[in-house]
Scaffold this motif. Structure first.
Motif, PDB file in Angstrom:
ATOM      1  N   ASN A 162      -4.160   5.119   8.256  1.00 20.57           N
ATOM      2  CA  ASN A 162      -3.845   3.922   7.465  1.00 20.57           C
ATOM      3  C   ASN A 162      -2.418   3.446   7.720  1.00 20.57           C
ATOM      4  O   ASN A 162      -1.580   4.195   8.194  1.00 20.57           O
ATOM      5  CB  ASN A 162      -4.011   4.216   5.969  1.00 20.57           C
ATOM      6  CG  ASN A 162      -5.422   4.600   5.593  1.00 20.57           C
ATOM      7  OD1 ASN A 162      -6.260   3.743   5.345  1.00 20.57           O
ATOM      8  ND2 ASN A 162      -5.697   5.901   5.544  1.00 20.57           N
TER       9      ASN A 162
ATOM     10  N   GLU B 120      -1.620  -1.090  -4.073  1.00 25.32           N
ATOM     11  CA  GLU B 120      -2.817  -0.351  -3.675  1.00 25.32           C
ATOM     12  C   GLU B 120      -2.379   1.090  -3.424  1.00 25.32           C
ATOM     13  O   GLU B 120      -1.433   1.319  -2.677  1.00 25.32           O
ATOM     14  CB  GLU B 120      -3.423  -0.957  -2.406  1.00 25.32           C
ATOM     15  CG  GLU B 120      -4.689  -0.275  -1.946  1.00 25.32           C
ATOM     16  CD  GLU B 120      -5.263  -0.898  -0.678  1.00 25.32           C
ATOM     17  OE1 GLU B 120      -6.165  -0.293  -0.077  1.00 25.32           O
ATOM     18  OE2 GLU B 120      -4.785  -1.986  -0.276  1.00 25.32           O
TER      19      GLU B 120
ATOM     20  N   LYS C 155       0.841  -1.193   0.000  1.00 24.95           N
ATOM     21  CA  LYS C 155       0.000   0.000   0.000  1.00 24.95           C
ATOM     22  C   LYS C 155       0.879   1.246   0.000  1.00 24.95           C
ATOM     23  O   LYS C 155       1.735   1.402   0.869  1.00 24.95           O
ATOM     24  CB  LYS C 155      -0.924  -0.009   1.214  1.00 24.95           C
ATOM     25  CG  LYS C 155      -2.021   1.054   1.161  1.00 24.95           C
ATOM     26  CD  LYS C 155      -3.036   0.809   2.260  1.00 24.95           C
ATOM     27  CE  LYS C 155      -4.186   1.805   2.169  1.00 24.95           C
ATOM     28  NZ  LYS C 155      -5.217   1.560   3.197  1.00 24.95           N
TER      29      LYS C 155
ATOM     30  N   LYS D 108      -0.257   6.865  -9.863  1.00 21.66           N
ATOM     31  CA  LYS D 108      -1.272   5.933  -9.347  1.00 21.66           C
ATOM     32  C   LYS D 108      -1.570   4.842 -10.376  1.00 21.66           C
ATOM     33  O   LYS D 108      -1.575   3.646 -10.043  1.00 21.66           O
ATOM     34  CB  LYS D 108      -2.547   6.703  -8.996  1.00 21.66           C
ATOM     35  CG  LYS D 108      -3.726   5.827  -8.536  1.00 21.66           C
ATOM     36  CD  LYS D 108      -4.931   6.693  -8.214  1.00 21.66           C
ATOM     37  CE  LYS D 108      -6.187   5.869  -7.996  1.00 21.66           C
ATOM     38  NZ  LYS D 108      -6.112   5.024  -6.784  1.00 21.66           N
TER      39      LYS D 108
ATOM     40  N   LEU E 296       1.107   5.602  -0.494  1.00 18.78           N
ATOM     41  CA  LEU E 296       0.452   6.910  -0.506  1.00 18.78           C
ATOM     42  C   LEU E 296       1.249   7.851  -1.401  1.00 18.78           C
ATOM     43  O   LEU E 296       2.461   7.995  -1.226  1.00 18.78           O
ATOM     44  CB  LEU E 296       0.374   7.488   0.911  1.00 18.78           C
ATOM     45  CG  LEU E 296      -0.171   8.927   1.026  1.00 18.78           C
ATOM     46  CD1 LEU E 296      -1.614   9.006   0.555  1.00 18.78           C
ATOM     47  CD2 LEU E 296      -0.039   9.439   2.460  1.00 18.78           C
TER      48      LEU E 296
ATOM     49  N   LEU F 273      -4.331  10.939   6.352  1.00 17.18           N
ATOM     50  CA  LEU F 273      -4.328   9.592   5.775  1.00 17.18           C
ATOM     51  C   LEU F 273      -3.285   8.701   6.426  1.00 17.18           C
ATOM     52  O   LEU F 273      -3.530   7.517   6.674  1.00 17.18           O
ATOM     53  CB  LEU F 273      -4.077   9.676   4.263  1.00 17.18           C
ATOM     54  CG  LEU F 273      -5.270  10.107   3.403  1.00 17.18           C
ATOM     55  CD1 LEU F 273      -4.834  10.348   1.959  1.00 17.18           C
ATOM     56  CD2 LEU F 273      -6.373   9.049   3.444  1.00 17.18           C
TER      57      LEU F 273
ATOM     58  N   ASP G 103      -3.265   5.192  -2.454  1.00 18.24           N
ATOM     59  CA  ASP G 103      -4.073   6.310  -1.986  1.00 18.24           C
ATOM     60  C   ASP G 103      -3.415   7.608  -2.456  1.00 18.24           C
ATOM     61  O   ASP G 103      -2.190   7.653  -2.668  1.00 18.24           O
ATOM     62  CB  ASP G 103      -4.180   6.326  -0.461  1.00 18.24           C
ATOM     63  CG  ASP G 103      -5.141   5.268   0.054  1.00 18.24           C
ATOM     64  OD1 ASP G 103      -5.893   4.702  -0.753  1.00 18.24           O
ATOM     65  OD2 ASP G 103      -5.129   5.004   1.285  1.00 18.24           O
ATOM     66  N   CYS G 104      -4.207   8.670  -2.578  1.00 19.57           N
ATOM     67  CA  CYS G 104      -3.690   9.940  -3.075  1.00 19.57           C
ATOM     68  C   CYS G 104      -4.077  11.088  -2.153  1.00 19.57           C
ATOM     69  O   CYS G 104      -5.146  11.076  -1.542  1.00 19.57           O
ATOM     70  CB  CYS G 104      -4.221  10.232  -4.475  1.00 19.57           C
ATOM     71  SG  CYS G 104      -3.902   8.912  -5.667  1.00 19.57           S
TER      72      CYS G 104
ATOM     73  N   TYR H  27       0.710   2.347   5.699  1.00 18.72           N
ATOM     74  CA  TYR H  27       1.302   2.338   4.359  1.00 18.72           C
ATOM     75  C   TYR H  27       2.661   1.648   4.374  1.00 18.72           C
ATOM     76  O   TYR H  27       3.373   1.658   5.386  1.00 18.72           O
ATOM     77  CB  TYR H  27       1.458   3.772   3.841  1.00 18.72           C
ATOM     78  CG  TYR H  27       0.141   4.460   3.586  1.00 18.72           C
ATOM     79  CD1 TYR H  27      -0.643   4.103   2.499  1.00 18.72           C
ATOM     80  CD2 TYR H  27      -0.332   5.448   4.447  1.00 18.72           C
ATOM     81  CE1 TYR H  27      -1.861   4.712   2.264  1.00 18.72           C
ATOM     82  CE2 TYR H  27      -1.557   6.074   4.220  1.00 18.72           C
ATOM     83  CZ  TYR H  27      -2.315   5.691   3.128  1.00 18.72           C
ATOM     84  OH  TYR H  27      -3.531   6.297   2.901  1.00 18.72           O
TER      85      TYR H  27
END
Length: 229
Positions: free
Chosen positions: A45, A28, A4, A19, A6, A41, A30-31, A47
């Motif tokens: 989460n 996976e 994951k 992405k 970011l 974030l 996230d932005c 990461y």
């Protein structure tokens, strides 16, 4: 489950491109487009890596990095539009693991991320061979004399570490205060058993979530102390 990542940059086209490319490789992603949302974030989460631009609205990348390092050791790669060495130096000083200068090739970005993951795996394999003590959130490195609760490093004095190490190496074994004084401080130590009580209290204040209801260092009333598994 893939890794994951970011991605944080205020240039939405750059974020979209990174992405898409990372998701093609099974990550996976996230932005975030500003420093404040990025920080939220990271708090919410787990990461495996973060790509963090230096020039961001609300909070700069350096400010975000400093705040992240207060509670997490997640690998961070800084993205900078400048060729300025000072940005690179500052990033590393603040705790970045790597940096990439814009404009960059997406293949370079992916190569840097893979290199970060390889180092993380190698570090984890090395740590399993080191003199480590791990109980729940508590992690003691007996070679470097460092203690962590989760991602937070706990600063212990030499004697606090020695006392905790001895109890943790011998879990569930009850030691009288006299025994601990002799083992940790030595038979010729001129102090009395209150020294042990003071150090146990300090340790609990540092490593226990609730010192009055300890999880690690337990009291056996009328006998002494022991480390609970």
């Amino acid at each position: 489950m893939g890794k994951k990542v970011l991605v944080v940059d205020d240039e939405k086209l750059i974020v979209k491109g990174i992405k898409f490319s990372l998701e093609q490789d099974g990550y996976e992603v996230d932005c975030a487009y500003d420093g404040e949302s990025a920080l939220e974030l990271v708090k919410q989460n787990q990461y495996d890596a973060i790509l963090l631009d230096v020039m961001l609205p609300k909070l700069t990348g350096f400010e975000v990095l400093q705040m992240i390092r207060e509670f997490s050791v997640v690998p961070v790669i800084m993205l900078t539009a400048k060729g300025d060495d000072m940005d690179k130096i500052l990033g590393l000083e603040y705790g970045a693991d790597d940096y990439i200068t814009k404009p960059f090739n997406i293949l370079e970005v992916k190569a840097r991320i893979k290199a970060i993951f390889r180092r993380s795996v190698k570090k984890a394999e090395t740590e399993t061979k080191e003199n480590l003590i791990v109980y729940g959130e508590l992690r003691m490195d007996c070679d470097s004399k460092r203690v962590h609760i989760g991602n937070k490093e706990i600063n212990l004095t030499a004697k606090e570490f020695d006392l905790l190490e001895h109890l943790a190496v011998n879990p569930e074994k009850v030691y009288s205060r006299e025994n601990l004084l002799n083992i940790v401080w030595g038979y010729d130590y001129p102090g009395d058993v209150r020294t042990v009580d003071v150090h146990v209290r300090r340790l609990r204040e540092k490593i226990e979530e609730n010192p009055s209801e300890p999880n690690y260092i337990q009291t056996k009333w009328g006998v002494g102390y022991f480390f609970k598994k």
